[in-house]
Design an enzyme around this catalytic site. Structure first.
Site, PDB file in Angstrom:
ATOM      1  N   ASN A  11       0.864  -1.184   0.000  1.00 47.53           N
ATOM      2  CA  ASN A  11       0.000   0.000   0.000  1.00 47.53           C
ATOM      3  C   ASN A  11       0.903   1.237   0.000  1.00 47.53           C
ATOM      4  O   ASN A  11       1.510   1.563   1.016  1.00 47.53           O
ATOM      5  CB  ASN A  11      -0.887  -0.042   1.256  1.00 47.53           C
ATOM      6  CG  ASN A  11      -1.704   1.220   1.427  1.00 47.53           C
ATOM      7  OD1 ASN A  11      -1.783   2.062   0.533  1.00 47.53           O
ATOM      8  ND2 ASN A  11      -2.323   1.363   2.600  1.00 47.53           N
ATOM      9  N   TRP A  12       0.987   1.888  -1.135  1.00 45.71           N
ATOM     10  CA  TRP A  12       1.884   3.045  -1.256  1.00 45.71           C
ATOM     11  C   TRP A  12       1.333   4.279  -0.545  1.00 45.71           C
ATOM     12  O   TRP A  12       2.047   5.283  -0.413  1.00 45.71           O
ATOM     13  CB  TRP A  12       2.111   3.383  -2.735  1.00 45.71           C
ATOM     14  CG  TRP A  12       2.866   2.345  -3.500  1.00 45.71           C
ATOM     15  CD1 TRP A  12       3.367   1.161  -3.024  1.00 45.71           C
ATOM     16  CD2 TRP A  12       3.213   2.397  -4.886  1.00 45.71           C
ATOM     17  NE1 TRP A  12       3.996   0.477  -4.031  1.00 45.71           N
ATOM     18  CE2 TRP A  12       3.923   1.211  -5.186  1.00 45.71           C
ATOM     19  CE3 TRP A  12       2.988   3.319  -5.917  1.00 45.71           C
ATOM     20  CZ2 TRP A  12       4.406   0.943  -6.462  1.00 45.71           C
ATOM     21  CZ3 TRP A  12       3.469   3.045  -7.182  1.00 45.71           C
ATOM     22  CH2 TRP A  12       4.176   1.865  -7.450  1.00 45.71           C
ATOM     23  N   LYS A  13       0.070   4.251  -0.166  1.00 44.49           N
ATOM     24  CA  LYS A  13      -0.582   5.416   0.459  1.00 44.49           C
ATOM     25  C   LYS A  13      -0.378   6.645  -0.441  1.00 44.49           C
ATOM     26  O   LYS A  13      -0.296   6.502  -1.665  1.00 44.49           O
ATOM     27  CB  LYS A  13      -0.059   5.623   1.886  1.00 44.49           C
ATOM     28  CG  LYS A  13      -0.162   4.326   2.711  1.00 44.49           C
ATOM     29  CD  LYS A  13       0.046   4.516   4.179  1.00 44.49           C
ATOM     30  CE  LYS A  13      -0.111   3.180   4.893  1.00 44.49           C
ATOM     31  NZ  LYS A  13       0.011   3.258   6.326  1.00 44.49           N
ATOM     32  N   HIS A 103      -9.415   1.148   5.076  1.00 44.17           N
ATOM     33  CA  HIS A 103      -8.121   1.314   5.750  1.00 44.17           C
ATOM     34  C   HIS A 103      -8.323   2.222   6.967  1.00 44.17           C
ATOM     35  O   HIS A 103      -9.126   3.157   6.924  1.00 44.17           O
ATOM     36  CB  HIS A 103      -7.092   1.916   4.787  1.00 44.17           C
ATOM     37  CG  HIS A 103      -5.706   1.847   5.337  1.00 44.17           C
ATOM     38  ND1 HIS A 103      -5.252   2.743   6.274  1.00 44.17           N
ATOM     39  CD2 HIS A 103      -4.688   0.968   5.127  1.00 44.17           C
ATOM     40  CE1 HIS A 103      -4.005   2.410   6.607  1.00 44.17           C
ATOM     41  NE2 HIS A 103      -3.647   1.349   5.921  1.00 44.17           N
ATOM     42  N   GLU A 105      -6.718   4.589   8.062  1.00 49.25           N
ATOM     43  CA  GLU A 105      -6.526   6.026   7.782  1.00 49.25           C
ATOM     44  C   GLU A 105      -7.787   6.623   7.172  1.00 49.25           C
ATOM     45  O   GLU A 105      -8.106   7.792   7.399  1.00 49.25           O
ATOM     46  CB  GLU A 105      -5.299   6.214   6.873  1.00 49.25           C
ATOM     47  CG  GLU A 105      -4.010   5.960   7.666  1.00 49.25           C
ATOM     48  CD  GLU A 105      -2.861   5.396   6.857  1.00 49.25           C
ATOM     49  OE1 GLU A 105      -2.885   5.469   5.617  1.00 49.25           O
ATOM     50  OE2 GLU A 105      -1.920   4.863   7.476  1.00 49.25           O
ATOM     51  N   GLU A 173      -4.930  -5.023  10.546  1.00 49.38           N
ATOM     52  CA  GLU A 173      -3.888  -4.027  10.804  1.00 49.38           C
ATOM     53  C   GLU A 173      -4.197  -3.316  12.119  1.00 49.38           C
ATOM     54  O   GLU A 173      -5.039  -2.400  12.150  1.00 49.38           O
ATOM     55  CB  GLU A 173      -3.867  -2.984   9.684  1.00 49.38           C
ATOM     56  CG  GLU A 173      -3.572  -3.559   8.327  1.00 49.38           C
ATOM     57  CD  GLU A 173      -3.038  -2.494   7.371  1.00 49.38           C
ATOM     58  OE1 GLU A 173      -1.931  -2.682   6.875  1.00 49.38           O
ATOM     59  OE2 GLU A 173      -3.714  -1.479   7.155  1.00 49.38           O
ATOM     60  N   GLY A 179       2.886   2.229  10.897  1.00 48.94           N
ATOM     61  CA  GLY A 179       3.845   3.322  10.750  1.00 48.94           C
ATOM     62  C   GLY A 179       4.540   3.704  12.041  1.00 48.94           C
ATOM     63  O   GLY A 179       5.173   4.751  12.134  1.00 48.94           O
ATOM     64  N   SER A 219       3.951  -2.117  10.210  1.00 47.80           N
ATOM     65  CA  SER A 219       5.402  -2.126  10.420  1.00 47.80           C
ATOM     66  C   SER A 219       6.072  -3.430   9.954  1.00 47.80           C
ATOM     67  O   SER A 219       7.038  -3.886  10.570  1.00 47.80           O
ATOM     68  CB  SER A 219       5.739  -1.833  11.887  1.00 47.80           C
ATOM     69  OG  SER A 219       5.281  -0.537  12.239  1.00 47.80           O
ATOM     70  N   GLY A 240       3.075  -1.028   4.273  1.00 49.78           N
ATOM     71  CA  GLY A 240       3.050   0.392   3.935  1.00 49.78           C
ATOM     72  C   GLY A 240       4.444   0.857   3.570  1.00 49.78           C
ATOM     73  O   GLY A 240       4.946   0.627   2.469  1.00 49.78           O
ATOM     74  N   GLY A 241       5.117   1.510   4.528  1.00 47.75           N
ATOM     75  CA  GLY A 241       6.412   2.142   4.286  1.00 47.75           C
ATOM     76  C   GLY A 241       7.417   1.276   3.531  1.00 47.75           C
ATOM     77  O   GLY A 241       8.066   1.736   2.585  1.00 47.75           O
TER      78      GLY A 241
HETATM   79  P1  13P Z   1       3.369   0.442   7.657  1.00 47.81           P
HETATM   80  O1  13P Z   1       3.866  -0.851   7.026  1.00 47.81           O
HETATM   81  O2  13P Z   1       4.057   1.643   7.160  1.00 47.81           O
HETATM   82  O3  13P Z   1       3.291   0.309   9.136  1.00 47.81           O
HETATM   83  O4  13P Z   1       1.836   0.609   7.149  1.00 47.81           O
HETATM   84  C1  13P Z   1       0.951  -0.440   7.273  1.00 47.81           C
HETATM   85  C2  13P Z   1      -0.287  -0.113   6.519  1.00 47.81           C
HETATM   86  O5  13P Z   1      -1.068   0.726   6.921  1.00 47.81           O
HETATM   87  C3  13P Z   1      -0.521  -0.815   5.256  1.00 47.81           C
HETATM   88  O6  13P Z   1      -1.809  -0.596   4.787  1.00 47.81           O
END
Ligand code: 13P
Length: 261
Positions: A11-13, A103, A105, A173, A179, A219, A240-241
């Protein structure tokens, strides 16, 4: 029992423009090819922002890449006066397979309730897109109710009231692990995944529960992925990251290489 192919999703956000996105997918493809990655062992998908989808779809199509494409959101509506929304039909036309829904967020910053999530899952089913339904508890909810209560409730709410269930994926998640570098233990992730699967079996059927892939996210890195995927309950990861770095993400996709370590 159905074999569930591990699913490694990035997920590149809200990161990368379409040129950076193309470069990342090219590098990911080369890195995985160099390592002789077998996509039958682990499916790999990227979820870029909307403005990158068309370019990356063109690359995947032109070069015959095996990397799959997903979107980060979908409108609950099919068309009409919904400024800024993107319809399931428009996504399907881009040969997109997956769509993230709910998600944390989006739940947190865009007030996506369980009802909105349910309506978006319905839209995904209508357009033959596979929803990756994100569920997870906040730190306060963890302290008040334990780890599984909220994810199970959110899963059942998202799946309620559909005429027929299409294929879907659940991504567990924990909000406190996104994050933050504060990661759930493999045992916590496996225990919540099992409770989600048991709830799906009770509400729907053993068959639906057995074929549904349940991912962990929060993470995840190449160095810790194997711990999660060693459990038969966890069928992949939503990253994510670490998905913004082709070498790191390909290390995650190749988790089977670390399983024996
Ligand atoms: P991180 O891997 O950056 O913690 O993000 C997880 C995430 O929200 C994937 O959708």
């Amino acid at each position: 029992m159905t074999k569930r192919i591990p699913f490694i999703a990035g997920n590149w956000k809200m990161n990368l423009d379409h040129q950076q996105g193309i470069a990342l997918v090219q590098k990911l493809d080369w890195t995985l090819k160099d390592a002789a990655h077998n996509y039958a062992d682990a499916e790999v998908a990227v979820f870029p922002g909307f403005t990158s989808l068309r370019s990356i779809q063109t690359l995947i199509d032109a070069d015959g890449l095996e990397i799959k494409l997903g979107a980060q959101d979908i409108s609950a509506y099919d068309s009409g006066a919904y400024t800024g929304e993107v319809s399931g039909q428009a996504l399907k036309k881009l040969a997109i397979d997956y769509v993230l829904i709910g998600h944390s967020e989006r739940r947190q910053y865009h007030n996506e309730t369980d009802e909105v999530v349910q309506a978006k899952v319905a839209a995904a089913f209508r357009h033959n897109l596979v929803p990756v339904i994100c569920v997870g508890e906040t730190l306060e909810e963890l302290e008040a109710e334990g780890a599984a209560a909220v994810p199970v409730r959110q899963t059942l709410a998202a799946l309620a009231g559909h005429d027929a269930l299409g294929e879907f994926v659940i991504a567990y998640e924990p909000v406190w692990a996104i994050g933050t570098g504060q990661i759930a233990t493999p045992e916590q992730a496996a225990s919540v995944a099992k409770k989600i699967r048991d709830a799906i079996a009770t509400e729907f059927s053993e068959d639906v529960a057995n074929k549904t892939r349940i991912l962990y996210g929060g993470s995840v890195k190449a160095a810790n992925v194997a711990g999660f995927l060693r459990s038969p309950e966890v069928d992949g990861v939503l990253v994510g990251g670490a998905s913004l770095d082709a070498v790191e993400f390909s290390g995650i996709a190749r988790f089977q290489k670390h399983l024996d370590l």
